[in-house]
Motif scaffolding. Sequence first.
Motif, PDB file in Angstrom:
ATOM      1  N   ILE A 281      -1.161  -5.976 -13.419  1.00  9.85           N
ATOM      2  CA  ILE A 281      -1.730  -4.647 -13.183  1.00  9.85           C
ATOM      3  C   ILE A 281      -1.916  -4.401 -11.693  1.00  9.85           C
ATOM      4  O   ILE A 281      -1.520  -3.351 -11.163  1.00  9.85           O
ATOM      5  CB  ILE A 281      -3.068  -4.500 -13.931  1.00  9.85           C
ATOM      6  N   TYR A 282      -2.501  -5.372 -11.007  1.00  8.01           N
ATOM      7  CA  TYR A 282      -2.733  -5.188  -9.568  1.00  8.01           C
ATOM      8  C   TYR A 282      -1.416  -5.209  -8.785  1.00  8.01           C
ATOM      9  O   TYR A 282      -1.312  -4.570  -7.736  1.00  8.01           O
ATOM     10  CB  TYR A 282      -3.700  -6.244  -9.046  1.00  8.01           C
ATOM     11  N   PHE A 283      -0.424  -5.921  -9.303  1.00  9.76           N
ATOM     12  CA  PHE A 283       0.897  -5.881  -8.666  1.00  9.76           C
ATOM     13  C   PHE A 283       1.486  -4.478  -8.756  1.00  9.76           C
ATOM     14  O   PHE A 283       2.089  -3.979  -7.792  1.00  9.76           O
ATOM     15  CB  PHE A 283       1.841  -6.882  -9.332  1.00  9.76           C
ATOM     16  N   LEU A 284       1.305  -3.816  -9.925  1.00 10.90           N
ATOM     17  CA  LEU A 284       1.774  -2.445 -10.067  1.00 10.90           C
ATOM     18  C   LEU A 284       1.078  -1.526  -9.069  1.00 10.90           C
ATOM     19  O   LEU A 284       1.699  -0.650  -8.469  1.00 10.90           O
ATOM     20  CB  LEU A 284       1.525  -1.937 -11.490  1.00 10.90           C
ATOM     21  N   VAL A 285      -0.240  -1.750  -8.885  1.00 12.36           N
ATOM     22  CA  VAL A 285      -0.990  -0.933  -7.929  1.00 12.36           C
ATOM     23  C   VAL A 285      -0.413  -1.085  -6.527  1.00 12.36           C
ATOM     24  O   VAL A 285      -0.180  -0.101  -5.813  1.00 12.36           O
ATOM     25  CB  VAL A 285      -2.480  -1.328  -7.935  1.00 12.36           C
ATOM     26  N   VAL A 286      -0.164  -2.328  -6.121  1.00 10.54           N
ATOM     27  CA  VAL A 286       0.371  -2.585  -4.783  1.00 10.54           C
ATOM     28  C   VAL A 286       1.759  -1.972  -4.632  1.00 10.54           C
ATOM     29  O   VAL A 286       2.052  -1.290  -3.638  1.00 10.54           O
ATOM     30  CB  VAL A 286       0.417  -4.103  -4.507  1.00 10.54           C
ATOM     31  N   LEU A 287       2.633  -2.194  -5.622  1.00 13.60           N
ATOM     32  CA  LEU A 287       4.013  -1.710  -5.537  1.00 13.60           C
ATOM     33  C   LEU A 287       4.078  -0.189  -5.497  1.00 13.60           C
ATOM     34  O   LEU A 287       4.777   0.401  -4.658  1.00 13.60           O
ATOM     35  CB  LEU A 287       4.814  -2.239  -6.733  1.00 13.60           C
ATOM     36  N   VAL A 288       3.337   0.466  -6.395  1.00 16.29           N
ATOM     37  CA  VAL A 288       3.381   1.920  -6.484  1.00 16.29           C
ATOM     38  C   VAL A 288       2.861   2.560  -5.196  1.00 16.29           C
ATOM     39  O   VAL A 288       3.461   3.499  -4.663  1.00 16.29           O
ATOM     40  CB  VAL A 288       2.570   2.404  -7.702  1.00 16.29           C
ATOM     41  N   ASN A 289       1.765   2.049  -4.679  1.00 11.48           N
ATOM     42  CA  ASN A 289       1.194   2.638  -3.467  1.00 11.48           C
ATOM     43  C   ASN A 289       2.011   2.301  -2.228  1.00 11.48           C
ATOM     44  O   ASN A 289       2.048   3.098  -1.290  1.00 11.48           O
ATOM     45  CB  ASN A 289      -0.250   2.175  -3.301  1.00 11.48           C
ATOM     46  N   ALA A 290       2.659   1.138  -2.203  1.00  9.92           N
ATOM     47  CA  ALA A 290       3.552   0.824  -1.089  1.00  9.92           C
ATOM     48  C   ALA A 290       4.706   1.821  -1.038  1.00  9.92           C
ATOM     49  O   ALA A 290       5.122   2.266   0.036  1.00  9.92           O
ATOM     50  CB  ALA A 290       4.084  -0.598  -1.228  1.00  9.92           C
ATOM     51  N   SER A 291       5.196   2.203  -2.219  1.00 10.02           N
ATOM     52  CA  SER A 291       6.322   3.138  -2.277  1.00 10.02           C
ATOM     53  C   SER A 291       5.900   4.559  -1.929  1.00 10.02           C
ATOM     54  O   SER A 291       6.550   5.228  -1.120  1.00 10.02           O
ATOM     55  CB  SER A 291       6.944   3.111  -3.681  1.00 10.02           C
ATOM     56  N   THR A 292       4.799   5.024  -2.556  1.00 10.56           N
ATOM     57  CA  THR A 292       4.423   6.433  -2.414  1.00 10.56           C
ATOM     58  C   THR A 292       3.657   6.730  -1.137  1.00 10.56           C
ATOM     59  O   THR A 292       3.673   7.872  -0.658  1.00 10.56           O
ATOM     60  CB  THR A 292       3.563   6.872  -3.617  1.00 10.56           C
ATOM     61  N   ASN A 293       2.983   5.744  -0.568  1.00  8.29           N
ATOM     62  CA  ASN A 293       2.141   5.990   0.611  1.00  8.29           C
ATOM     63  C   ASN A 293       2.673   5.363   1.893  1.00  8.29           C
ATOM     64  O   ASN A 293       2.150   5.675   2.971  1.00  8.29           O
ATOM     65  CB  ASN A 293       0.716   5.467   0.376  1.00  8.29           C
ATOM     66  N   GLY A 294       3.676   4.502   1.792  1.00  4.19           N
ATOM     67  CA  GLY A 294       4.144   3.812   2.980  1.00  4.19           C
ATOM     68  C   GLY A 294       5.643   3.901   3.223  1.00  4.19           C
ATOM     69  O   GLY A 294       6.101   4.456   4.224  1.00  4.19           O
TER      70      GLY A 294
END
Length: 447
Positions: A281-294
Motif C-alpha cells: 500500500i505504501y509503495f503505491l503511495v510513493v509510486l503514484v505521488n512520484a509520478s503525479t507530483n514529481g
Amino acid sequence: MTLLVHMLACAFGLGSWVAVNGLWVELPLIVNTLPEGWELPSYLTVIIQLANLGPLLVTLMHKLCPGRLKERVVIYSILSIGVVSCILLAFFWDETTIVAGASHSTAFFIITFFLSLVDCTSSVTFLPFMMQLPAKYIPTYFIGEGLSGFIPGVAALAQGVGIAKCVNSSQTSGNHTGEDTASLQTEYLPPNFSTEVFFFFLAAMMCISFAAFIALNRLPRTLELSTENLVKTTAASIGSGLDNPGAETGGGGENSIGKDAAKSKPLLASPEHTIYQLTYIYFLVVLVNASTNGVLPSVQTYSCMPYGNLAYHLSAALASVANPVACTVAMFFQNRSLIFLGGLTVLGTGFGSYNMAMAAMSPCPLLQGSALGEAIIVLSWLMFTGTLSYVKVMVGVILRDRSHSALVWCGAAAQMGSLVGSVTMFPLVNVYQLFKSGDFCNTRCPS
C-alpha cells in the motif's frame, strides 16, 4: 447538518493544493514571461519538494512527541501563510534579479516555496484532522482537494491563458538587394484578465478554505461525529448483557443475539493487513505521488508544447478535471481490492509513459501538427491524472480506517515519493538537458 458538514469538508479541501495547482494551470502564460522558459516546471517541482521541511517536522513531532503537536494551530498557521503568499505573488510574480550572471525569477521562487510549504504540510495535517469526522466525509474532502485544481483550471480556461498563433513577418535580407524574406513568428494573444487577477482569485480560494476550517471547529456536530461511537457502545452493551447471568433470555434468543454479535465484530474491528500488504500500500503511495507530483510535471511543457500552446493549455486545465471526477467516482464506487488498485496504477503509469515518451521526442513528437496528436496528448494527460487520482483516494480511505498515524505516514510517504520524482528529474532537465525545447511556429520536423 450532514449536508452542511459535507460542504464545509469540501471547502476545507480547497486549501490543500490550490496554490500549487493554480501555478501549474497558469504556467502556459508564465513560461512565456519568466526567463526560465520551458525549464520553469522542473524548477518548481524541486522548490515544492524543498518545502517538505514542513511535513517532515510534523511527522517527527508525531513520532518523537506523540500528542504534543496541536494540529489546529498548525492548520491555522499554514492557511494564514497561504493567503498572504498568494497576495504577495500577485504583486511580485514577475520580478527578476541577476544571479550568477543570468536573470532569474527570484521573487517568484521564494513565494512559491512558502506556498509549497503550505500545500505540502497540508498532506500531514488536513487529512488527519478529517479523522474527527465519520468516514463518509473523507471522499468529500478529496473532492475539495480535487477542486483545488479544477477551479483554477476553469479560471485559466476563461482567462484564455497562453493561446498563441503563428504570424508572418517580413525582414530585409542582409545582401542589400532589397529583397524581403518571410518568416513565421509566435504571437501570444493577450489574456482576458491578467495574471495578477488570477493570483488574487487563488487568495480568495484560500480564504474560503480558512473560513471552512474555522466553521468545522465551531459547528455543534456532537451527534454527527458520535454516530460511529454509538454503534460501538451499543454492541459493547449487548456483549456485557450476554455476560450478565441475570439476563432474562431464552436459549434461542441468546443464541440469536450471540450470532448477531459475532457477525458484527468484523465490522467493528479495525481492518487488518499483513506487513506485506501494508508495504504494498505504501509503495503505491510513493509510486503514484512520484509520478503525479514529481516526474511527469517536470516535463509537461516538453510533452505538450510541441503540439502548440492550445494543447498545453488544455492538458494543464482539463487534466485537473480528472481529479475531482475520480474523487466523485470514489464516493459511489469504492473498490478496496489491492489487486484492482495495482492494476489501475499500471494503467495510469502506461499513460504517463506515453507522456514521458512524447517529452523525450521533443520538439518532434509523434503526430505533431495534427489534430489527432493534440487530442491524444490531452486525453493521455487526463487519463493519467484520473486513474492515479482514484488510487490516491482509495488508499486514503483504506488507511483512514486503520488509524490516525496511518494517515500521517500516508502523507509522509506521498511527500517522499514526490521528492524522489522531482529530484530525479531536475538534473535530467536542467543539467544534462535530455529534453529539447522548440518554437511551435518555426520548428521543422521530418515527416
